[in-house]
Scaffold this active site. Sequence first.
Site, mmCIF file in Angstrom:
data_model
loop_
_atom_site.group_PDB
_atom_site.id
_atom_site.type_symbol
_atom_site.label_atom_id
_atom_site.label_comp_id
_atom_site.label_asym_id
_atom_site.label_seq_id
_atom_site.Cartn_x
_atom_site.Cartn_y
_atom_site.Cartn_z
ATOM 1 N N GLY A 70 0.804 -1.213 0.000
ATOM 2 C CA GLY A 70 0.000 0.000 0.000
ATOM 3 C C GLY A 70 0.838 1.264 0.000
ATOM 4 O O GLY A 70 0.479 2.257 -0.635
ATOM 5 N N THR A 71 1.968 1.236 0.685
ATOM 6 C CA THR A 71 2.826 2.423 0.739
ATOM 7 C C THR A 71 3.333 2.795 -0.645
ATOM 8 O O THR A 71 3.286 3.968 -1.048
ATOM 9 C CB THR A 71 4.011 2.190 1.695
ATOM 10 O OG1 THR A 71 3.515 2.087 3.036
ATOM 11 C CG2 THR A 71 5.001 3.336 1.621
ATOM 12 N N GLN A 120 -7.455 -0.020 4.216
ATOM 13 C CA GLN A 120 -8.223 -0.582 5.327
ATOM 14 C C GLN A 120 -9.645 -0.979 4.917
ATOM 15 O O GLN A 120 -10.332 -1.670 5.672
ATOM 16 C CB GLN A 120 -8.298 0.430 6.477
ATOM 17 C CG GLN A 120 -6.979 0.711 7.155
ATOM 18 C CD GLN A 120 -6.469 -0.449 7.982
ATOM 19 O OE1 GLN A 120 -7.218 -1.324 8.396
ATOM 20 N NE2 GLN A 120 -5.175 -0.464 8.238
ATOM 21 N N SER A 125 -3.952 -3.203 -0.440
ATOM 22 C CA SER A 125 -2.808 -3.937 0.087
ATOM 23 C C SER A 125 -3.177 -5.374 0.372
ATOM 24 O O SER A 125 -4.267 -5.656 0.883
ATOM 25 C CB SER A 125 -2.286 -3.257 1.358
ATOM 26 O OG SER A 125 -1.228 -3.990 1.936
ATOM 27 N N HIS A 150 -1.687 -7.673 2.564
ATOM 28 C CA HIS A 150 -1.610 -8.231 3.917
ATOM 29 C C HIS A 150 -2.682 -7.673 4.853
ATOM 30 O O HIS A 150 -2.753 -8.069 6.025
ATOM 31 C CB HIS A 150 -0.209 -8.033 4.512
ATOM 32 C CG HIS A 150 0.093 -6.640 4.972
ATOM 33 N ND1 HIS A 150 0.118 -6.296 6.302
ATOM 34 C CD2 HIS A 150 0.399 -5.524 4.289
ATOM 35 C CE1 HIS A 150 0.435 -5.019 6.418
ATOM 36 N NE2 HIS A 150 0.612 -4.529 5.219
ATOM 37 N N THR A 209 10.957 -7.124 -12.156
ATOM 38 C CA THR A 209 10.284 -8.416 -12.275
ATOM 39 C C THR A 209 9.286 -8.579 -11.130
ATOM 40 O O THR A 209 9.618 -8.395 -9.963
ATOM 41 C CB THR A 209 11.308 -9.558 -12.231
ATOM 42 O OG1 THR A 209 12.225 -9.396 -13.327
ATOM 43 C CG2 THR A 209 10.619 -10.911 -12.352
ATOM 44 N N CYS A 229 6.903 5.943 20.008
ATOM 45 C CA CYS A 229 7.971 6.157 20.976
ATOM 46 C C CYS A 229 9.291 6.280 20.226
ATOM 47 O O CYS A 229 9.773 5.317 19.640
ATOM 48 C CB CYS A 229 8.031 5.008 21.969
ATOM 49 S SG CYS A 229 9.151 5.298 23.357
#
Length: 390
Positions: free
Chosen positions: A70-71, A177, A197, A199, A235, A329
Amino acid sequence: MQIYLDYSATTPARPEAIQAMQTALTQQWGNPSSLHEWGQRAATALELARMQVASLINALPESMIFTSGGTEADNLAIMGIARLYTKPQHIIISSVEHSAVAEPARQLEQLGWEVTRLPVDKLGRIHPLDLQESLRSNTVLISIIYGQSEVGTLQPIEALGQIARDRNIMFHTDAVQVAGKLQVDVQKLPVDLLSVSSHKLYGPQGAGALYVRPGVELVPMLGGGGQELKLRSGTQALPTIVGFGVAAELALQEIDVETPRLIALRDRLFDQLSHVPSLVATGDRYCRLPHHVSFCIVSPDGDTGKVTGKTLVRQLNLAGIGISSGSACNSGKLTPSPILLAMGYSKTKAVGGIRLSLGRETTEADIDWTVMAIEQILDRLMPKVALSRR
């Protein structure tokens, strides 16, 4: 007991997808660009996967460009449009975009582009009028996330996309999403570019796709052999793409049954956690992703911020339950969630966001057990709140 409630982060590859990947690795391992039998077996598998993924959003197969996820699909959409212009122009995004959109927009801004970040209300929704008023004569792209990954809110993509189409402005949506959980039909939605995406819908990590409406021109990000209609050279990662295709096909087959089941579980979790005084729901309660629940940890006695989302994530992990937090963090310093900040939460409260996302394996028993665990942990960490409700 192990309970996984972080399906918005990633989903386990389903057995059917794994089996298809094994077949690709052992029997279809040729280069899809090769003309001999080995290459043609691979090419056939590749194009079948393209049809399967295209069917998920009712697109023409030739409109789907496979990427690494997706990125990359988001980056290809944004940078692919931007590189059409020799001089900086104006683009519009929301203030609650995933970093896969927010970061390339920031990079363009450093190159002299003007970027408008649309505000959202306290539920995380964009008002179409704000988009209308933000348009300029040099606006060339609008990118609005379909379903927000941290707080679950769905945007009015049809209304927003129509505003763009009426002005002949390219419109992109990150539907990572949403795809596989809600019906998506690009023949009806006024979108020019849409990212999905693998996954996130029980396919393998490392595969994604960008829908490109016929007639839309993009400049590729990678130079090379010209694969994927010359828009994504390299590829193709055939095993992951094949697994993606199978997962997309099964998601579409099951959506009419699985989505209502997830909504029922989502509402059960919302209802039970809403009675916990130190939790406040975030995002739009009903206009939201079907598998998504989010809250912010607050303390009526003024101790807000002492128990953060990260704290609860760690404590639940010790109890065998996986959820996520929106804050980050870095170098030991807790950074407030930019999404919650954009929605009007204070910096102190914006470190208290948590997300619980449900999936195919989630049961009512999982929901009830998780609620009990959260209540016990918060009572222990926030004794003043616990005493106040006894």
